[in-house]
Structure formats: C-alpha cells, structure tokens
Design a protein around this motif. Sequence first.
Motif, PDB file in Angstrom:
ATOM      1  N   LEU A 169      22.189  28.043  -2.642  1.00  0.00           N
ATOM      2  CA  LEU A 169      22.840  28.766  -3.736  1.00  0.00           C
ATOM      3  C   LEU A 169      22.963  30.259  -3.418  1.00  0.00           C
ATOM      4  CD1 LEU A 169      21.044  27.005  -6.712  1.00  0.00           C
ATOM      5  CD2 LEU A 169      23.499  26.888  -6.189  1.00  0.00           C
ATOM      6  N   ILE A 170      21.922  30.832  -2.848  1.00  0.00           N
ATOM      7  CA  ILE A 170      21.947  32.254  -2.479  1.00  0.00           C
ATOM      8  C   ILE A 170      23.051  32.514  -1.460  1.00  0.00           C
ATOM      9  CG2 ILE A 170      20.639  34.071  -1.289  1.00  0.00           C
ATOM     10  CD1 ILE A 170      18.119  32.934  -2.702  1.00  0.00           C
ATOM     11  N   SER A 171      23.251  31.580  -0.541  1.00  0.00           N
ATOM     12  CA  SER A 171      24.313  31.758   0.462  1.00  0.00           C
ATOM     13  C   SER A 171      25.702  31.779  -0.180  1.00  0.00           C
ATOM     14  CB  SER A 171      24.236  30.666   1.528  1.00  0.00           C
ATOM     15  OG  SER A 171      24.690  29.419   1.031  1.00  0.00           O
ATOM     16  N   TYR A 195      11.859  23.693  -4.105  1.00  0.00           N
ATOM     17  CA  TYR A 195      13.269  23.929  -4.413  1.00  0.00           C
ATOM     18  C   TYR A 195      13.935  24.872  -3.415  1.00  0.00           C
ATOM     19  CZ  TYR A 195      10.969  23.180  -9.015  1.00  0.00           C
ATOM     20  OH  TYR A 195      10.178  22.768 -10.046  1.00  0.00           O
ATOM     21  N   SER A 196      13.159  25.466  -2.519  1.00  0.00           N
ATOM     22  CA  SER A 196      13.669  26.535  -1.647  1.00  0.00           C
ATOM     23  C   SER A 196      14.933  26.182  -0.863  1.00  0.00           C
ATOM     24  CB  SER A 196      12.587  27.015  -0.688  1.00  0.00           C
ATOM     25  OG  SER A 196      11.676  27.821  -1.363  1.00  0.00           O
ATOM     26  N   PRO A 197      15.021  25.008  -0.229  1.00  0.00           N
ATOM     27  CA  PRO A 197      16.246  24.725   0.524  1.00  0.00           C
ATOM     28  C   PRO A 197      17.508  24.762  -0.370  1.00  0.00           C
ATOM     29  CG  PRO A 197      14.531  23.161   1.118  1.00  0.00           C
ATOM     30  CD  PRO A 197      14.015  23.949  -0.053  1.00  0.00           C
ATOM     31  N   LYS A 211      22.184  34.999  -7.375  1.00  0.00           N
ATOM     32  CA  LYS A 211      21.007  35.862  -7.283  1.00  0.00           C
ATOM     33  C   LYS A 211      19.798  35.091  -7.801  1.00  0.00           C
ATOM     34  CE  LYS A 211      23.592  39.139  -9.190  1.00  0.00           C
ATOM     35  NZ  LYS A 211      23.838  40.135 -10.176  1.00  0.00           N
ATOM     36  N   ALA A 212      18.687  35.224  -7.090  1.00  0.00           N
ATOM     37  CA  ALA A 212      17.440  34.561  -7.480  1.00  0.00           C
ATOM     38  C   ALA A 212      16.357  35.615  -7.656  1.00  0.00           C
ATOM     39  CB  ALA A 212      17.023  33.549  -6.422  1.00  0.00           C
TER      40      ALA A 212
END
Length: 143
Positions: A96-98, A89-91, A102-103
């Motif tokens: 979303l973080i950009s 799911y990282s990409p 917050k993750a």
Amino acid sequence: MDHEQGAENLSERFDYSEKPWYLDEISLTLTHPDLDPDRITDLIGVPPSRFARPGTAIQTTEGVWTVDFRCRAELDDELIDILKKIQEYSPRIDQLISFGVKAQISIYGVVRDGSTLRFSNQSLEKLAAIKIPVVLILNANDR
C-alpha cells in the motif's frame, strides 16, 4: 552556598521518582486521498476500529483506516506483542505504501511526574523492521 548544600536543598524541594509510561493504546493508521476502507480491510484481513471515506472525516479530506490495540500494561510488554501483530500485516502495508498510502503507528501513553519512556532493544528492533513512522502521544492529565 557550596555545591553540597545546593544539592541538599534541591533534594528537599523535589520528591522525584521515575515511573514508566502507562500504555493506553497503540494504533495503526493508513490514509490516502482515494483510500477505500473496505478494500484495505479486504487486503489486510482485519476489520478497522474506525474509518472514514474520503471527504467524510472532520479533520482530514483523506480516507482513513485505523485499527486500535487497547493496552493495560507497561509499555514494553504490550508493545512487543502488538508489533508482532502489525508485523504480520507488513508485506501488505508495504504494498500500500508503494502506491502512496501513508502509514503511521501511534503510541498513546499516560504520564505523571517522573515518567520515563524506555524501549527495550527488542522493541526498537521490531519498530525498525516494520519501517512505519511512529508518533508518541502523551496524556499528562491527572486522573
């Protein structure tokens, strides 16, 4: 009392043996003031274990999306498998973080007297590659 006698007295008073953490759960949580859990589910492609729309959660006013991974093994074995899933799911999480989401990865463990927490090099490499803050939450209650 000399040094050797002191060491003997300590070993008599403490019955200490190291045991690994018992891993209970690993969670990936995303939060944002305007987070729409349905849109997060669509983007990541995984249904949440729990979620809250903005303004509806008890502990926060933010929207919350969380996926829980239940565990029943020693830390490192389960952690590597779960981190592989999260890495898929990282990409999308990076995207979303950009945008200000917050993750956080939470690692829940049960500890007892003498419990130790050790990460293998492989686990540390995977955690570093994911680039999401990690929180360790321990339960020290006797069961």
